[in-house]
Design an enzyme around this catalytic site. Structure first.
Site, PDB file in Angstrom:
ATOM      1  N   ARG A 148      -3.685 -50.265  16.906  1.00  0.00           N
ATOM      2  CA  ARG A 148      -4.780 -49.859  17.783  1.00  0.00           C
ATOM      3  C   ARG A 148      -4.942 -50.884  18.908  1.00  0.00           C
ATOM      4  NH1 ARG A 148      -6.422 -49.307  12.399  1.00  0.00           N
ATOM      5  NH2 ARG A 148      -6.894 -47.155  11.763  1.00  0.00           N
ATOM      6  N   HIS A 243      -4.205 -45.061  22.747  1.00  0.00           N
ATOM      7  CA  HIS A 243      -4.137 -44.237  21.544  1.00  0.00           C
ATOM      8  C   HIS A 243      -3.006 -43.224  21.650  1.00  0.00           C
ATOM      9  CE1 HIS A 243      -6.244 -44.075  17.796  1.00  0.00           C
ATOM     10  NE2 HIS A 243      -6.256 -42.763  17.792  1.00  0.00           N
ATOM     11  N   ARG A 246       0.004 -44.878  20.451  1.00  0.00           N
ATOM     12  CA  ARG A 246      -0.054 -44.935  18.979  1.00  0.00           C
ATOM     13  C   ARG A 246       0.380 -43.593  18.393  1.00  0.00           C
ATOM     14  NH1 ARG A 246      -2.765 -47.341  14.464  1.00  0.00           N
ATOM     15  NH2 ARG A 246      -4.173 -45.948  13.338  1.00  0.00           N
TER      16      ARG A 246
END
Length: 297
Positions: A148, A243, A246
């Site tokens: 994160r 994100h 990710r």
């Protein structure tokens, strides 16, 4: 609002909530207390109808389902704590139910797009500008590890094992895990530590791995801006922040044959169900490729 400061301390010390969650909860609770004041009511007069009125006001203003779900979670945690403290005679939020948030498939990069983004960041860093070296490390490390952005910004130099290419991460609920990274990220790290960070370091830097232009620990918002700007360089790539990298890292791992539980461990998910969302992304992408390439699709 002293009571919110005390509740924030409770969330941090006893519940292990992240700074991001605490900030969101406190914002929701300030909204609730403002709503109470507007009705001429005190905290000890908080009731289920008042809570429903507050939520209805938010819904009428266009609040997303996920926002309403978070507001309910925030107020349920707060009223349970306030009752335990004796500041409420009963828990008015006990009967509130958190609506199930719609699970949408996250936008992800194609693997070729991810490689183009990393190449663009590397190209930008070739002149040796300290901020460009840092920006390359940000995108490389986020994509390589799937951590994160808050975890990345919280890293200290000692959290990185350059010899074994491992990074030690403190995740949600203060749970520690280790994530590996590859040669390109290691190269970006070396460039930052050798040439970038020394040019920005000040007495305020402390052990922080990533620094802002003034030498302080890099802020999450700055890191988000870096990612958005870097991704935007690649034509056709979806607009995304940290994100999104990710999501992309997880999806590409699964597409490459990684075991679901290994990906769960790498991402720091407490529930396998959260990680399973990425299998749907991978399968949906497989379907698109099949439909385009198979003669009998």
């Amino acid at each position: 609002m002293a009571i919110l400061d005390e509740f924030d301390e409770h969330l941090a010390l006893r519940c292990g909530r992240s700074e991001h969650t605490r900030r969101a909860y406190l914002g929701d609770l300030r909204s609730l207390l403002t709503h109470l004041e507007g009705r001429g009511s005190r905290l000890d007069q908080l009731s289920l109808p008042v809570l429903r009125s507050w939520l209805a006001t938010a819904a009428g203003a266009g609040a997303a389902r996920t926002t309403l779900a978070r507001r309910i979670s925030a107020v349920k945690a707060f009223t349970a704590w306030a009752k335990w403290r004796g500041q409420l005679a009963a828990d008015p939020a006990a009967r509130l139910q958190v609506p199930r948030a719609y699970r949408t498939l996250p936008a992800v990069l194609r693997q070729d797009q991810a490689l183009q983004i990393m190449a663009a960041a590397k190209s930008g860093a070739e002149q040796g500008d300290p901020l460009a070296l840092r920006d390359r490390l940000i995108v490389e490390m986020l994509y390589a590890t799937g951590i994160r952005v808050s975890e990345l910004c919280g890293l200290d130099i000692d959290d990185v094992d350059t010899r074994h290419r491992l990074v030690r991460v403190l995740g949600k609920g203060n749970k520690q895990r280790t994530a590996p990274f590859g040669v390109p990220a290691a190269d970006a790290l070396r460039g930052w530590l050798d040439d970038g960070r020394p040019a920005l370091v000040t007495v305020e830097s402390g052990p922080a791995l990533l620094l802002g232009s003034r030498g302080r620990r890099l802020d999450v918002r700055q890191a988000r801006t870096v990612v958005h700007q870097t991704v935007a360089v690649v034509a056709g790539a979806p607009d995304m922040g940290p994100h999104g990298l990710r999501h992309s890292a997880a999806t590409h791992l699964l597409e490459g044959g990684a075991d679901l539980r290994v990906v769960q461990e790498l991402l720091g998910h407490s529930s396998l169900a959260t990680t399973q969302l990425y299998t749907h992304v991978a399968v949906s992408r497989l379907r698109v490729v099949h439909d385009q390439a198979h003669p009998r699709a």
